[in-house]
Design an enzyme around this catalytic site. Sequence first.
Site, mmCIF file in Angstrom:
data_model
loop_
_atom_site.group_PDB
_atom_site.id
_atom_site.type_symbol
_atom_site.label_atom_id
_atom_site.label_comp_id
_atom_site.label_asym_id
_atom_site.label_seq_id
_atom_site.Cartn_x
_atom_site.Cartn_y
_atom_site.Cartn_z
ATOM 1 N N GLU A 51 0.836 -1.217 0.000
ATOM 2 C CA GLU A 51 0.000 0.000 0.000
ATOM 3 C C GLU A 51 0.861 1.253 0.000
ATOM 4 O O GLU A 51 1.842 1.344 0.752
ATOM 5 C CB GLU A 51 -0.891 -0.034 1.244
ATOM 6 C CG GLU A 51 -2.272 0.471 1.013
ATOM 7 C CD GLU A 51 -3.033 -0.340 -0.034
ATOM 8 O OE1 GLU A 51 -3.042 0.048 -1.214
ATOM 9 O OE2 GLU A 51 -3.604 -1.381 0.341
ATOM 10 N N HIS A 52 0.465 2.192 -0.842
ATOM 11 C CA HIS A 52 1.185 3.466 -0.977
ATOM 12 C C HIS A 52 2.631 3.251 -1.393
ATOM 13 O O HIS A 52 3.527 3.970 -0.913
ATOM 14 C CB HIS A 52 1.114 4.288 0.330
ATOM 15 C CG HIS A 52 -0.226 4.923 0.548
ATOM 16 N ND1 HIS A 52 -0.639 6.046 -0.138
ATOM 17 C CD2 HIS A 52 -1.254 4.574 1.349
ATOM 18 C CE1 HIS A 52 -1.866 6.368 0.266
ATOM 19 N NE2 HIS A 52 -2.267 5.489 1.155
ATOM 20 N N SER A 154 -13.123 2.562 -7.106
ATOM 21 C CA SER A 154 -14.246 2.927 -7.976
ATOM 22 C C SER A 154 -13.825 4.026 -8.941
ATOM 23 O O SER A 154 -14.259 4.072 -10.090
ATOM 24 C CB SER A 154 -15.428 3.400 -7.132
ATOM 25 O OG SER A 154 -15.141 4.629 -6.494
ATOM 26 N N ASP A 198 -4.225 0.704 -9.696
ATOM 27 C CA ASP A 198 -5.652 0.449 -9.883
ATOM 28 C C ASP A 198 -5.976 0.182 -11.350
ATOM 29 O O ASP A 198 -6.728 -0.730 -11.695
ATOM 30 C CB ASP A 198 -6.466 1.655 -9.398
ATOM 31 C CG ASP A 198 -6.113 2.039 -7.963
ATOM 32 O OD1 ASP A 198 -5.460 1.230 -7.294
ATOM 33 O OD2 ASP A 198 -6.485 3.137 -7.538
ATOM 34 N N LYS A 242 -10.387 10.762 -2.291
ATOM 35 C CA LYS A 242 -8.954 11.074 -2.246
ATOM 36 C C LYS A 242 -8.589 12.379 -2.932
ATOM 37 O O LYS A 242 -7.548 12.967 -2.639
ATOM 38 C CB LYS A 242 -8.147 9.931 -2.854
ATOM 39 C CG LYS A 242 -7.649 8.922 -1.852
ATOM 40 C CD LYS A 242 -8.721 8.112 -1.153
ATOM 41 C CE LYS A 242 -9.328 7.055 -2.028
ATOM 42 N NZ LYS A 242 -10.309 6.199 -1.394
HETATM 43 P P1 ADP Z 1 -12.024 4.961 -4.537
HETATM 44 O O1 ADP Z 1 -11.242 4.447 -3.379
HETATM 45 O O2 ADP Z 1 -13.373 4.322 -4.615
HETATM 46 O O3 ADP Z 1 -11.270 4.932 -5.823
HETATM 47 P P2 ADP Z 1 -11.888 7.855 -4.862
HETATM 48 O O4 ADP Z 1 -11.917 8.915 -3.823
HETATM 49 O O5 ADP Z 1 -10.633 7.723 -5.626
HETATM 50 O O6 ADP Z 1 -12.292 6.493 -4.142
HETATM 51 O O7 ADP Z 1 -13.075 8.097 -5.904
HETATM 52 C C1 ADP Z 1 -14.432 8.071 -5.497
HETATM 53 C C2 ADP Z 1 -15.265 8.944 -6.393
HETATM 54 O O8 ADP Z 1 -15.492 8.310 -7.678
HETATM 55 C C3 ADP Z 1 -16.658 9.165 -5.853
HETATM 56 O O9 ADP Z 1 -16.688 10.208 -4.876
HETATM 57 C C4 ADP Z 1 -17.439 9.558 -7.120
HETATM 58 O O10 ADP Z 1 -17.222 10.898 -7.477
HETATM 59 C C5 ADP Z 1 -16.769 8.671 -8.184
HETATM 60 N N1 ADP Z 1 -17.578 7.441 -8.388
HETATM 61 C C6 ADP Z 1 -17.291 6.203 -7.977
HETATM 62 N N2 ADP Z 1 -18.275 5.321 -8.333
HETATM 63 C C7 ADP Z 1 -19.206 6.045 -8.993
HETATM 64 C C8 ADP Z 1 -20.480 5.732 -9.608
HETATM 65 N N3 ADP Z 1 -20.982 4.496 -9.619
HETATM 66 N N4 ADP Z 1 -21.146 6.729 -10.194
HETATM 67 C C9 ADP Z 1 -20.660 7.990 -10.187
HETATM 68 N N5 ADP Z 1 -19.491 8.342 -9.628
HETATM 69 C C10 ADP Z 1 -18.762 7.398 -9.033
HETATM 70 P P1 NG1 Z 2 -7.665 4.344 -4.155
HETATM 71 O O1 NG1 Z 2 -7.850 4.110 -2.729
HETATM 72 O O2 NG1 Z 2 -8.298 3.253 -4.944
HETATM 73 O O3 NG1 Z 2 -8.137 5.686 -4.633
HETATM 74 C C1 NG1 Z 2 -4.980 5.029 -4.351
HETATM 75 C C2 NG1 Z 2 -4.171 5.175 -5.637
HETATM 76 C C3 NG1 Z 2 -3.269 3.968 -5.937
HETATM 77 C C4 NG1 Z 2 -2.429 3.604 -4.716
HETATM 78 C C5 NG1 Z 2 -3.350 3.458 -3.490
HETATM 79 C C6 NG1 Z 2 -2.568 3.218 -2.212
HETATM 80 C C7 NG1 Z 2 -5.108 6.423 -7.514
HETATM 81 C C8 NG1 Z 2 -5.992 6.380 -8.688
HETATM 82 N N1 NG1 Z 2 -5.052 5.321 -6.782
HETATM 83 O O4 NG1 Z 2 -6.060 4.143 -4.514
HETATM 84 O O5 NG1 Z 2 -2.411 4.255 -7.036
HETATM 85 O O6 NG1 Z 2 -1.402 4.544 -4.500
HETATM 86 O O7 NG1 Z 2 -4.144 4.620 -3.282
HETATM 87 O O8 NG1 Z 2 -1.819 2.048 -2.304
HETATM 88 O O9 NG1 Z 2 -4.476 7.433 -7.249
HETATM 89 MG MG MG Z 3 -9.559 6.033 -6.334
#
Ligand code: ADP
Ligand code: NG1
Ligand code: MG
Length: 490
Positions: A51-52, A154, A198, A242
Amino acid sequence: MSANGTSDEVPVRGIPNNERINRLKQHFCQEFGCDPLFFVRVPGRVNLIGEHIDYCGYPVLPMALEQDILIAVAILNKPELHVRNVNNKYSNYETEIKSCEDINIKSDPNGKPFWYNYVLCGVKGALEFLNGKITNGLQLCVDGIIPPASGLSSSSALVSAACLALLYAQNVPLSKSEIASLCANCERYIGTQGGGMDQAIAFLAEKNCAQYITWSPLKATPVALPENAAFVVAHSLAEANKAATNDFNRRVIECRLAARIIATCAGAVTDNKIITLSQVQNKLDKTLREMVDLVYEYLPKDLYTKEEICDILNVNEEELEQLYLTPNTKHLTEFKLKQRALHVYEEAIRVEDFRKHCSQTVSNGNGVNGVNGNNVPNVCENGDANEIINVLGKLMSGSHESLKELYECSHDNLDRLVSMSKEINVNSRLTGAGWGGCIIALCPKEKVNKYIDLLIENFYVKHCKIDKGEASSYVFATTPNQGAEIYVNK
Ligand code: ADP
Ligand code: NG1
Ligand code: MG
């Protein structure tokens, strides 16, 4: 991406006839008054360990989930993008996509990205790849079932699905690794400087095995998981977007600065370019354990001020900001470098140990976890299955401890889930970026039901006060799934 489905390209299959596809088709029809032409599907992922460290150049070990982003797509005869979501909490969006420059990705007034910004990232990436030249556009309807902002990726599934939709609509042949790298780059338009894990697993995942992902060049090597091991994902009920805060980028730039200082102190830098912690290791030709010693030697302090860092690197503040910081970290004045670098080097060691122990899984002569024919580097005789689960679990526990103490990206609910699990001898860790989201736990298969019941009772019902029925949607056992696919009428 080819109709003949060479294993190097995103597979193109017939449209499955199932309830979800039919509902999405119907929604698409209601919104746009026509049928979709094709669908793209990109899975979320759970990271087992590592992670990270992807953005520091170190290997990671994720697997794809069953939960995914599914998009129904039709082609417009003008360069416009029309976006809908089956979930009405996500608003409609329309824009011109004549050129990359048209695509301006701005967050809301509180700094949180609009949901469709993730779609725009993917479309912008595809347009850049096409040198901005398109004459038609897309109608998209999104159906996502990956818990958002929960460390299950996601965001990348959404970015990658949008990018894949445009590239397929334009008939662009791209290998899985090429499109994964493209999507890793274009997701950075959201504002976070992620590593690429990812998007890599989203495209390179295979059913029934996790993947050991290495960088430059991007490569995924299948890893067989112990046959008697079950992986359980449990949501902490805390969400963390994030791109809405600078927590993520702060860690990225702390790693950059740590790398720069180690390299400078060891006399190994010749220019001002960004250098990663793994590049420093390679330059100095040291082992990971030797790098841990160098962290203590060259980064002894718990906290570094901007001025101190400028002194060590022999740059002024303006140069420091311009060379190494991001727009949302420029104003920071204090940095934790020792702690972040220690986490990265020690986590990289844990990934290697984890992978090594997976390859010592007991063989029953039938292959491991159904990976027959998947060309998995196997399997040594006479390992003790439960002992291996124990060793892997300890590595996961160590990872969580480090993320909590050194990387400071855990959350009370995540820590609670991890310690509740430990009480019944199940090891677990936060997965994904953290600050909320999910844990991933490893337990022997025969213990899974009991473990899930215990979390439902003690965490969701007793601690979070939600009812049992709802609770069961937040915790699930999972096995490795396949990567992205395209569905089209054949
Ligand atoms: P994750 O760990 O799930 O990648 P992020 O913070 O990187 O979290 O991204 C989450 C964001 O992606 C949500 O706040 C939303 O804006 C977008 N997202 C994820 N799933 C959906 C969906 N099914 N429909 C619309 N937006 C989505
Ligand atoms: P999530 O939690 O899925 O947004 C993020 C980074 C990865 C990685 C992990 C920590 C993006 C798109 N994804 O993931 O590259 O650094 O955190 O291991 O920035
Ligand atoms: Mg993400």
